[in-house]
Design a protein around this motif. Structure first.
Motif, PDB file in Angstrom:
ATOM      1  N   ALA A  19       0.929  -1.231   0.093  1.00  0.00           N
ATOM      2  CA  ALA A  19       0.065   0.051   0.026  1.00  0.00           C
ATOM      3  C   ALA A  19       0.855   1.229   0.033  1.00  0.00           C
ATOM      4  CB  ALA A  19      -0.919   0.071   1.268  1.00  0.00           C
ATOM      5  N   ALA A  20       0.635   2.267  -0.716  1.00  0.00           N
ATOM      6  CA  ALA A  20       1.323   3.546  -0.811  1.00  0.00           C
ATOM      7  C   ALA A  20       0.216   4.504  -0.970  1.00  0.00           C
ATOM      8  CB  ALA A  20       2.201   3.398  -1.837  1.00  0.00           C
ATOM      9  N   ALA A  21       0.727   5.692  -0.908  1.00  0.00           N
ATOM     10  CA  ALA A  21      -0.040   7.037  -1.086  1.00  0.00           C
ATOM     11  C   ALA A  21      -0.344   7.646  -2.310  1.00  0.00           C
ATOM     12  CB  ALA A  21       0.703   8.398  -0.443  1.00  0.00           C
ATOM     13  N   ASP A  22       0.671   6.966  -3.428  1.00  0.00           N
ATOM     14  CA  ASP A  22       0.311   7.411  -4.837  1.00  0.00           C
ATOM     15  C   ASP A  22       0.996   6.135  -5.578  1.00  0.00           C
ATOM     16  OD1 ASP A  22       3.207   8.351  -5.353  1.00  0.00           O
ATOM     17  OD2 ASP A  22       2.966   9.314  -3.584  1.00  0.00           O
ATOM     18  N   GLU A  23       0.516   6.388  -7.130  1.00  0.00           N
ATOM     19  CA  GLU A  23       1.039   5.235  -8.019  1.00  0.00           C
ATOM     20  C   GLU A  23       2.660   5.490  -8.077  1.00  0.00           C
ATOM     21  OE1 GLU A  23      -0.982   4.610 -11.531  1.00  0.00           O
ATOM     22  OE2 GLU A  23      -3.025   5.089 -10.517  1.00  0.00           O
ATOM     23  N   THR A  25       4.987   6.130  -5.877  1.00  0.00           N
ATOM     24  CA  THR A  25       5.711   5.627  -4.868  1.00  0.00           C
ATOM     25  C   THR A  25       5.545   4.086  -4.978  1.00  0.00           C
ATOM     26  OG1 THR A  25       5.241   7.189  -3.646  1.00  0.00           O
ATOM     27  CG2 THR A  25       5.752   5.226  -2.601  1.00  0.00           C
ATOM     28  N   ARG A  47      -7.217   0.510  -6.763  1.00  0.00           N
ATOM     29  CA  ARG A  47      -7.875   1.879  -5.615  1.00  0.00           C
ATOM     30  C   ARG A  47      -9.127   1.076  -4.986  1.00  0.00           C
ATOM     31  NH1 ARG A  47      -5.412   6.646  -6.469  1.00  0.00           N
ATOM     32  NH2 ARG A  47      -4.421   6.785  -8.646  1.00  0.00           N
ATOM     33  N   GLU A  51     -10.929   3.926   0.758  1.00  0.00           N
ATOM     34  CA  GLU A  51      -9.720   3.723   1.345  1.00  0.00           C
ATOM     35  C   GLU A  51      -8.730   4.932   0.818  1.00  0.00           C
ATOM     36  OE1 GLU A  51      -8.288  -0.192   2.275  1.00  0.00           O
ATOM     37  OE2 GLU A  51     -10.206  -0.777   2.638  1.00  0.00           O
ATOM     38  N   PRO A  52      -7.903   5.379   1.430  1.00  0.00           N
ATOM     39  CA  PRO A  52      -6.972   6.237   0.890  1.00  0.00           C
ATOM     40  C   PRO A  52      -5.789   5.458   0.184  1.00  0.00           C
ATOM     41  CG  PRO A  52      -6.372   6.121   3.284  1.00  0.00           C
ATOM     42  CD  PRO A  52      -7.686   5.360   2.979  1.00  0.00           C
ATOM     43  N   GLY A  53      -5.137   5.958  -0.764  1.00  0.00           N
ATOM     44  CA  GLY A  53      -3.894   5.513  -1.210  1.00  0.00           C
ATOM     45  C   GLY A  53      -4.049   4.372  -2.485  1.00  0.00           C
ATOM     46  N   ARG A  55      -3.056   0.350  -3.884  1.00  0.00           N
ATOM     47  CA  ARG A  55      -2.483  -1.059  -3.690  1.00  0.00           C
ATOM     48  C   ARG A  55      -2.113  -1.853  -4.670  1.00  0.00           C
ATOM     49  NH1 ARG A  55      -4.065  -1.613   1.757  1.00  0.00           N
ATOM     50  NH2 ARG A  55      -5.464  -0.033   2.452  1.00  0.00           N
TER      51      ARG A  55
END
Length: 69
Positions: A19-23, A25, A47, A51-53, A55
């Protein structure tokens, strides 16, 4: 998402849920893993609603090295 037993059927086989904040990363992590170990490569980015971020799921063999740079 269920883990298929064939992906962990032997010693050294792993399933990594990342899991990360953005693609950007997320892709950087998958690329780094791919350089170090034999992996399933760059996986589709998911997405999850509400849920945030972002995966992704990567399969790896910790006994086999990845491609050299």
């Amino acid at each position: 998402m269920q883990i298929d037993v064939k992906h962990i059927a032997g010693p050294g086989l792993v399933v990594l849920d990342i899991a990360a904040a953005d693609e950007d990363t997320l892709r950087a992590v998958m690329e780094g893993l791919q350089r170090q170990r034999a992996t399933s490569g760059i996986a589709p980015v998911r997405r999850l609603p509400g849920e945030p971020g972002v995966r992704a799921r990567v399969y790896a063999d910790v006994h086999r090295p990845g491609p050299s740079d």
